[in-house]
Design an enzyme around this catalytic site. Structure first.
Site, short mmCIF file in Angstrom:
data_model
loop_
_atom_site.label_atom_id
_atom_site.label_comp_id
_atom_site.label_asym_id
_atom_site.label_seq_id
_atom_site.Cartn_x
_atom_site.Cartn_y
_atom_site.Cartn_z
N LYS A 51 43.88 -59.59 24.97
CA LYS A 51 43.45 -58.32 25.58
C LYS A 51 42.73 -58.60 26.89
O LYS A 51 41.58 -59.05 26.91
CB LYS A 51 42.50 -57.54 24.66
CG LYS A 51 42.35 -56.10 25.16
CD LYS A 51 41.14 -55.38 24.62
CE LYS A 51 39.89 -55.67 25.37
NZ LYS A 51 39.90 -55.24 26.80
N SER A 54 30.37 -60.71 28.33
CA SER A 54 28.91 -60.55 28.39
C SER A 54 28.25 -61.03 27.10
O SER A 54 28.86 -61.03 26.02
CB SER A 54 28.56 -59.09 28.64
OG SER A 54 29.01 -58.30 27.56
N GLU A 82 32.28 -67.74 25.27
CA GLU A 82 31.76 -68.19 26.56
C GLU A 82 31.10 -66.98 27.19
O GLU A 82 31.77 -66.04 27.58
CB GLU A 82 32.89 -68.75 27.42
CG GLU A 82 32.39 -69.73 28.47
CD GLU A 82 32.19 -69.07 29.81
OE1 GLU A 82 31.11 -68.43 29.99
OE2 GLU A 82 33.07 -69.19 30.66
N CYS A 88 30.39 -66.56 35.78
CA CYS A 88 29.47 -66.77 34.66
C CYS A 88 28.54 -67.95 34.93
O CYS A 88 27.42 -67.99 34.44
CB CYS A 88 30.22 -66.94 33.35
SG CYS A 88 31.63 -68.00 33.48
N GLU A 120 21.36 -61.70 33.55
CA GLU A 120 22.54 -61.97 34.35
C GLU A 120 22.92 -60.72 35.15
O GLU A 120 23.03 -59.63 34.59
CB GLU A 120 23.71 -62.37 33.45
CG GLU A 120 24.93 -62.73 34.25
CD GLU A 120 26.06 -63.25 33.38
OE1 GLU A 120 26.42 -62.57 32.41
OE2 GLU A 120 26.56 -64.34 33.68
P1 ADP Z 1 31.49 -56.24 31.33
O1 ADP Z 1 30.48 -55.30 30.74
O2 ADP Z 1 31.00 -57.03 32.48
O3 ADP Z 1 32.78 -55.56 31.61
P2 ADP Z 1 32.19 -57.10 28.72
O4 ADP Z 1 31.61 -58.20 27.91
O5 ADP Z 1 31.90 -55.71 28.32
O6 ADP Z 1 31.77 -57.35 30.21
O7 ADP Z 1 33.78 -57.26 28.78
C1 ADP Z 1 34.50 -58.46 28.56
C2 ADP Z 1 35.67 -58.19 27.66
O8 ADP Z 1 35.18 -57.78 26.38
C3 ADP Z 1 36.60 -57.08 28.12
O9 ADP Z 1 37.94 -57.43 27.81
C4 ADP Z 1 36.14 -55.90 27.30
O10 ADP Z 1 37.14 -54.93 27.11
C5 ADP Z 1 35.80 -56.58 25.99
N1 ADP Z 1 34.88 -55.83 25.14
C6 ADP Z 1 33.88 -55.00 25.53
N2 ADP Z 1 33.26 -54.47 24.45
C7 ADP Z 1 33.88 -54.97 23.35
C8 ADP Z 1 33.71 -54.80 21.93
N3 ADP Z 1 32.75 -54.01 21.42
N4 ADP Z 1 34.53 -55.48 21.11
C9 ADP Z 1 35.48 -56.29 21.59
N5 ADP Z 1 35.71 -56.49 22.91
C10 ADP Z 1 34.92 -55.83 23.78
#
Ligand code: ADP
Ligand code: MG
Length: 485
Positions: free
Chosen positions: A174, A228, A249, A283, A381
């Site tokens: 994804k 994140s 990571e 990162c 961050e």
């Molecule tokens: P940012 O907030 O900088 O976009 P995220 O950690 O939210 O960083 O996003 C990194 C990835 O994690 C993206 O592919 C996002 O769709 C996915 N993601 C965000 N929230 C969730 C969740 N609750 N469960 C699984 N994947 C998630």
């Protein structure tokens, strides 16, 4: 505007609901594409396809040589199509075209590295004392769910897919909702390079509606996540119910440490490169710049002067050294930290939107100084072009400040004193440590964090380990009955 479909079981499909969401060019703020909005039902479809490919399809019979050659062919495709891919990457995420070209070379190299490694996965003969032969076999972990961020869209896809495929896993990838386009373009070549249907599935969707169902899915064996820290923590909890293998990571607040005896010009360059490359959306960004007090004011002045000459501009112009941030959301997040910084520390440069270009999510390179290591801009961050410069008095204090963070992804130290350098290298609690440089990354070397920057390692032989199980096989060589009862 191009309308994409997603890639499940070797076919280009809509989401079950038939709905789409828009993808933007952050330098124009315009919509450039739409992609299917996947939900749990689509995740089910993708996982079922991966499961079938892994459990009973031709992939389950593939040899390591087959998988290696396939990865070489995919690498060659990326090399051949680099101009088109790099342009699309830059349009979608905003990074300068020259940086995207480097990324595409790294993508190809990653597929090549793991193509070669596929045939070097070795088991063991265990020296057991009994009249027996004891083996350790290495086997693919199964179906891997892979969730990636938007800062290096295709490179993160390669870091995830290459070791998984070399190991013999099947994947559901994804991409981040902001940047799904290059991964979808690459999927156009999967059939041609010889990937059977279902081995790699790409679902486009949002974290909560498509990412979370993938993490919770009982038929998925492993989750590899880059993103994140907040989402990483949720993923560990969600994966617990099905005891999935997890590698994470996550973020960082990496210290870039400058001693007075470092080469001054190289140090200034290194401080700027460490924190401003890729708009600071890295990162491992060296976002805490620790400078020895005796050179502090001269360092700050030189750094500020040079930061003012960084060329912001449209990502597709070759002179551009900094593009827009990836999205409106990220632009607002970074600007909110800039406002926090103005209250917490002194501003040397930046702190506002540049006058030009007139449109797009640009943030000027921003440097705060006299930052206290306990300030929010030194602890959290930001993931944008915002540096926190912090003075220190001696080696002991530099180490203490460097390690005083919940994160531990990366660190760098600059000095010409090898005794001091190696003492500091040993004392730093971080998964990646650079000496007299910051950011170069090699597919041959391990990548990953200490502390809240995650666990597991990507790249090199470490990267494929995370996609392998170990099976112990005991072969009895004694033909007599056990004779116990
Ligand atoms: P940012 O907030 O900088 O976009 P995220 O950690 O939210 O960083 O996003 C990194 C990835 O994690 C993206 O592919 C996002 O769709 C996915 N993601 C965000 N929230 C969730 C969740 N609750 N469960 C699984 N994947 C998630
Ligand atoms: Mg998010």
């Amino acid at each position: 505007m191009k309308s994409y479909r997603m890639y499940i079981n070797g076919e280009w499909v809509e989401s079950c609901r038939g709905t789409y969401f828009p993808v933007h060019d952050p330098s124009t703020e315009e919509i450039i594409a739409e992609v299917p909005d996947a939900n749990a039902q689509d995740v089910d479809r993708a996982v079922a396809a991966a499961r079938a490919a892994f459990d009973s399809g031709p992939w389950s019979q593939s040899t390591a040589q087959d998988r290696g050659r396939l990865l070489f062919r995919l690498a060659q495709k990326v090399r051949d199509e680099t101009p088109r891919l790099a342009e699309l990457e830059s349009r979608n995420c905003g990074k300068p075209i020259v940086e995207s070209e480097y990324d595409m070379a790294d993508v190809a190299t990653c597929f090549e590295y793991y193509g070669g490694l596929a045939t070097k996965v070795l088991g063991h003969v265990n020296p057991v004392p009994a009249n027996a032969l004891s083996l350790s076999l290495r086997e693919p972990v199964g179906v891997a769910g892979q969730i990636i961020p938007w800062n290096y869209p295709l490179l993160m896809a390669a870091w995830k897919l290459a070791p998984a495929l070399a190991a013999g896993c099947a994947c559901v990838l994804k991409p981040a909702e902001q940047t799904p386009l290059t991964a979808l373009e690459m999927a156009q070549w999967f059939e041609e390079v010889g990937l059977p249907p279902g081995v790699v599935n790409i679902i486009t969707g949002f974290g909560e509606t498509a990412g979370a169902p993938l993490v919770q899915h009982p038929q998925v064996n492993k989750i590899a996540f880059t993103g994140s820290a907040a989402v990483g923590k949720q993923i560990v909890k969600m994966a617990a119910d099905t005891v999935k293998r997890v590698t994470l990571e996550l973020g960082g607040k990496s210290p870039n440490i400058f001693f007075a005896d470092a080469d001054f010009e190289a140090a200034i360059d290194g401080a700027l490169f460490g924190v401003f490359i890729n708009q600071g959306e890295v990162c491992s960004a060296g976002s805490r710049i620790l400078v020895e007090r005796t050179i502090y004011s001269r360092f700050l002045e030189a750094m500020t002067e040079k930061a003012g000459r960084i060329k912001l501009g449209p990502p597709l112009e070759r002179e551009t050294k900094m593009g827009p941030l990836v999205s409106k959301e990220q632009y607002e997040r970074v600007n909110s930290y800039v406002e926090i910084g103005k209250k917490e520390a002194k501003l040397a440069i930046g702190g506002s939107r540049p006058a030009s270009p007139a449109r797009g999510y640009y943030v000027a390179p921003t440097i705060f100084y006299d930052v206290d290591n306990s300030a929010r801009i030194a602890r959290e961050e930001i993931f944008g072009p915002v540096a926190a410069v912090i003075p220190f008095n001696n080696e002991t204090e530099a180490i203490r400040l460097a390690n005083d963070t919940p994160y531990g992804l990366a660190a760098a130290v600059w000095s010409r004193d090898i005794f001091k350098v190696f003492r500091v290298v040993k004392a730093l609690r971080a998964g990646v440590v650079w000496v007299n440089h910051m950011q170069p990354t090699y597919v041959e070397a391990p990548w990953g964090g200490y502390k809240q920057s995650g666990f597991g390692r990507e790249l090199g032989p470490w990267g494929i380990e995370e996609y392998l199980e170990t099976k112990q096989v005991h072969i009895n060589l004694d033909e007599q009955p056990i004779g116990w009862y």
